[in-house]
Design an enzyme around this catalytic site. Structure first.
Site, mmCIF file in Angstrom:
data_model
loop_
_atom_site.group_PDB
_atom_site.id
_atom_site.type_symbol
_atom_site.label_atom_id
_atom_site.label_comp_id
_atom_site.label_asym_id
_atom_site.label_seq_id
_atom_site.Cartn_x
_atom_site.Cartn_y
_atom_site.Cartn_z
ATOM 1 N N LYS A 102 61.276 42.607 -11.489
ATOM 2 C CA LYS A 102 60.656 42.429 -10.170
ATOM 3 C C LYS A 102 60.956 41.071 -9.565
ATOM 4 O O LYS A 102 61.129 40.945 -8.356
ATOM 5 C CB LYS A 102 59.135 42.609 -10.273
ATOM 6 C CG LYS A 102 58.714 44.053 -10.436
ATOM 7 C CD LYS A 102 57.212 44.168 -10.332
ATOM 8 C CE LYS A 102 56.741 45.564 -10.706
ATOM 9 N NZ LYS A 102 55.308 45.595 -11.010
ATOM 10 N N LYS A 132 63.826 55.037 -13.504
ATOM 11 C CA LYS A 132 62.604 55.802 -13.755
ATOM 12 C C LYS A 132 61.991 56.228 -12.425
ATOM 13 O O LYS A 132 62.169 55.534 -11.414
ATOM 14 C CB LYS A 132 61.634 54.978 -14.604
ATOM 15 C CG LYS A 132 60.723 54.075 -13.843
ATOM 16 C CD LYS A 132 59.628 53.461 -14.711
ATOM 17 C CE LYS A 132 58.794 52.577 -13.791
ATOM 18 N NZ LYS A 132 57.721 51.849 -14.376
ATOM 19 N N LYS A 168 57.531 55.253 -7.088
ATOM 20 C CA LYS A 168 57.337 55.343 -5.638
ATOM 21 C C LYS A 168 58.178 54.310 -4.894
ATOM 22 O O LYS A 168 58.783 54.594 -3.871
ATOM 23 C CB LYS A 168 55.842 55.149 -5.348
ATOM 24 C CG LYS A 168 55.396 55.525 -3.962
ATOM 25 C CD LYS A 168 55.344 57.040 -3.769
ATOM 26 C CE LYS A 168 54.931 57.385 -2.365
ATOM 27 N NZ LYS A 168 53.656 58.027 -2.230
HETATM 28 P P1 TYM Z 1 51.866 52.695 -12.718
HETATM 29 O O1 TYM Z 1 50.912 52.732 -11.575
HETATM 30 O O2 TYM Z 1 53.273 52.326 -12.458
HETATM 31 O O3 TYM Z 1 51.892 54.101 -13.435
HETATM 32 C C1 TYM Z 1 50.699 54.751 -13.814
HETATM 33 C C2 TYM Z 1 50.928 55.557 -15.088
HETATM 34 O O4 TYM Z 1 51.992 56.488 -14.898
HETATM 35 C C3 TYM Z 1 53.001 56.277 -15.882
HETATM 36 N N1 TYM Z 1 54.302 56.438 -15.259
HETATM 37 C C4 TYM Z 1 55.330 57.082 -15.827
HETATM 38 N N2 TYM Z 1 55.453 57.712 -17.002
HETATM 39 C C5 TYM Z 1 56.641 58.280 -17.286
HETATM 40 N N3 TYM Z 1 57.696 58.243 -16.444
HETATM 41 C C6 TYM Z 1 57.617 57.623 -15.254
HETATM 42 N N4 TYM Z 1 58.652 57.608 -14.417
HETATM 43 C C7 TYM Z 1 56.394 56.997 -14.895
HETATM 44 N N5 TYM Z 1 55.970 56.307 -13.801
HETATM 45 C C8 TYM Z 1 54.694 55.962 -14.050
HETATM 46 C C9 TYM Z 1 52.833 54.836 -16.331
HETATM 47 O O5 TYM Z 1 53.321 54.634 -17.629
HETATM 48 C C10 TYM Z 1 51.333 54.670 -16.259
HETATM 49 O O6 TYM Z 1 50.712 55.146 -17.425
HETATM 50 N N6 TYM Z 1 50.670 48.398 -14.941
HETATM 51 C C11 TYM Z 1 50.270 49.779 -14.758
HETATM 52 C C12 TYM Z 1 48.896 49.974 -14.176
HETATM 53 C C13 TYM Z 1 47.789 49.338 -14.929
HETATM 54 C C14 TYM Z 1 47.283 49.760 -16.191
HETATM 55 C C15 TYM Z 1 46.205 48.886 -16.476
HETATM 56 C C16 TYM Z 1 47.637 50.763 -17.079
HETATM 57 C C17 TYM Z 1 47.057 48.281 -14.546
HETATM 58 N N7 TYM Z 1 46.075 48.002 -15.455
HETATM 59 C C18 TYM Z 1 45.476 49.007 -17.655
HETATM 60 C C19 TYM Z 1 46.909 50.887 -18.251
HETATM 61 C C20 TYM Z 1 45.842 50.020 -18.522
HETATM 62 C C21 TYM Z 1 51.264 50.437 -13.807
HETATM 63 O O7 TYM Z 1 51.876 49.802 -12.990
HETATM 64 O O8 TYM Z 1 51.272 51.786 -13.874
#
Ligand code: TYM
Length: 340
Positions: free
Chosen positions: A120, A200, A203
């Protein structure tokens, strides 16, 4: 907590998702469908992490709708406010509060090593500190609830390792306070690739299929998906093992149909468009019940509001208790000076 209550206590899990509108296939396969299945067995806390979303800049005018739309996705897939706490991060100020305190035990070097930070930060000339500190807030989210497990997709593994490190460091410095949280990652899913077949599904890359899209929108998206680059003409033999469309069939299409597609793709007797059509139809059908529930919540926004308000209220109680304990441990209790 009494001994007997302790032995029967369900394990707590926490997970979060950034609000970039309706959830996509990656969110669903990597996280949401697992969360739904955990709600009877675990004490679950599900969070819409809007304070994480601001680290990537974003448009303030779009945030309220994005949060609402993600809440609708949560409820539509079956996250259940009767069984789990469902809330928005910025409604519980202790998240940012604990993140600040964790700055005290987090080496900058550990933050700089994070792959997501490296990716990023390349997009900025002047890197916002929020991108560097992002995993500290994530650790605060999890540890505020003393969650023992965190169900996430593969892409979050490194951040969860840092959460464990922060907990260990805090415990060693200030006394045993936090559990060493386990990442709960579905090995059968891994990273869901986007429709571009290159990165991956995410959005921000515009390579997603939304889980609440209607048949036309699903087709509009799926027909753009990149397939085996060596297949130029319809009757060229294809290689399902390198085709992202084929790998998505793995989640939405029955085994017999997949075997048939595999054979015909290799023989060049099914074209990519037909193969995508089957996938689009199956995705549309799989999510039909969710679209129906989403329509209900979109028509009843006050109900969504009530659910998130009540969720935040419950979350605040737990978060407040943890913060009291943390402040105590870190000596942020100047009034105790007055007692003698
Ligand atoms: P985020 O918002 O990008 O994604 C949310 C969840 O969806 C899963 N995910 C995916 N899994 C497989 N393939 C993909 N292409 C894919 N895109 C998204 C992510 O693994 C996630 O489980 N940092 C985190 C958000 C967060 C969080 C937390 C998660 C903030 N605090 C505490 C767990 C615990 C994030 O950006 O997820």
């Amino acid at each position: 907590m009494s001994e007997s209550a302790n032995t029967t206590r369900k394990k707590r899990v926490f997970s979060g998702m950034q609000p970039s509108g309706e959830a996509h296939l990656g969110n669903y396969l990597g996280a949401l469908r697992r969360w739904v299945g955990m709600q009877d067995e675990y004490d679950c806390v599900w969070c819409i992490v809007d304070e994480h979303a601001i680290t990537a800049g974003g448009n303030p005018a779009e945030m309220p709708k994005n949060v609402f739309d993600l809440a609708v996705s949560f409820l539509a897939v079956g996250l259940d406010p009767e069984k789990a706490i469902i809330f928005v991060q910025s409604d519980v100020h202790e998240h940012a509060g604990l993140a600040w305190l964790f700055n005290a035990v987090t080496p900058v070097g550990d933050l700089e090593r994070m792959t997501q930070y490296k990716d990023k930060s390349q997009h900025f000339e002047s890197i916002p500190a929020g991108i560097l500190n992002y995993p500290i807030l994530q650790a605060a989210d999890i540890l505020l609830y003393k969650a023992e497990g965190v169900p996430v997709g593969e892409d979050q593994r490194q951040h969860l390792e840092l959460t464990r490190e922060i907990a260990r460091k805090f415990n060693a410095t200030y006394g045993d306070t936090f559990p060493i949280t386990e990442p709960l990652i579905d090995k059968n899913v891994g990273r869901i690739m986007g429709l571009d077949g290159e990165a991956k599904m995410s959005k921000s890359l515009g390579n997603t299929v939304g889980i609440l899209a209607d048949a036309d929108r699903v087709w509009e998206r799926v027909r753009t998906a990149v397939t085996d680059p060596q297949r130029v003409r319809r009757d060229d033999p294809g290689r399902p093992e390198v085709c992202n469309v084929f790998s998505l069939h793995g989640f939405f299409t029955d085994e017999a149909t997949r075997a048939d597609i595999d054979t015909r793709c290799r023989a060049g007797t099914i074209g990519c468009v037909d193969c995508k059509r089957i996938l689009a139809d199956n995705i549309t059908e799989a999510f039909a019940p969710y679209r129906e529930r989403a329509a209900y919540y979109n028509a009843n926004p006050q109900e969504v509001r009530r659910i998130l308000d009540e969720g935040a209220e419950k979350a605040r109680v737990i978060a407040g208790e943890t913060m009291d304990e943390v402040r105590q441990r870190m000596g942020l209790v100047w009034r105790t000076q007055l007692k003698d």
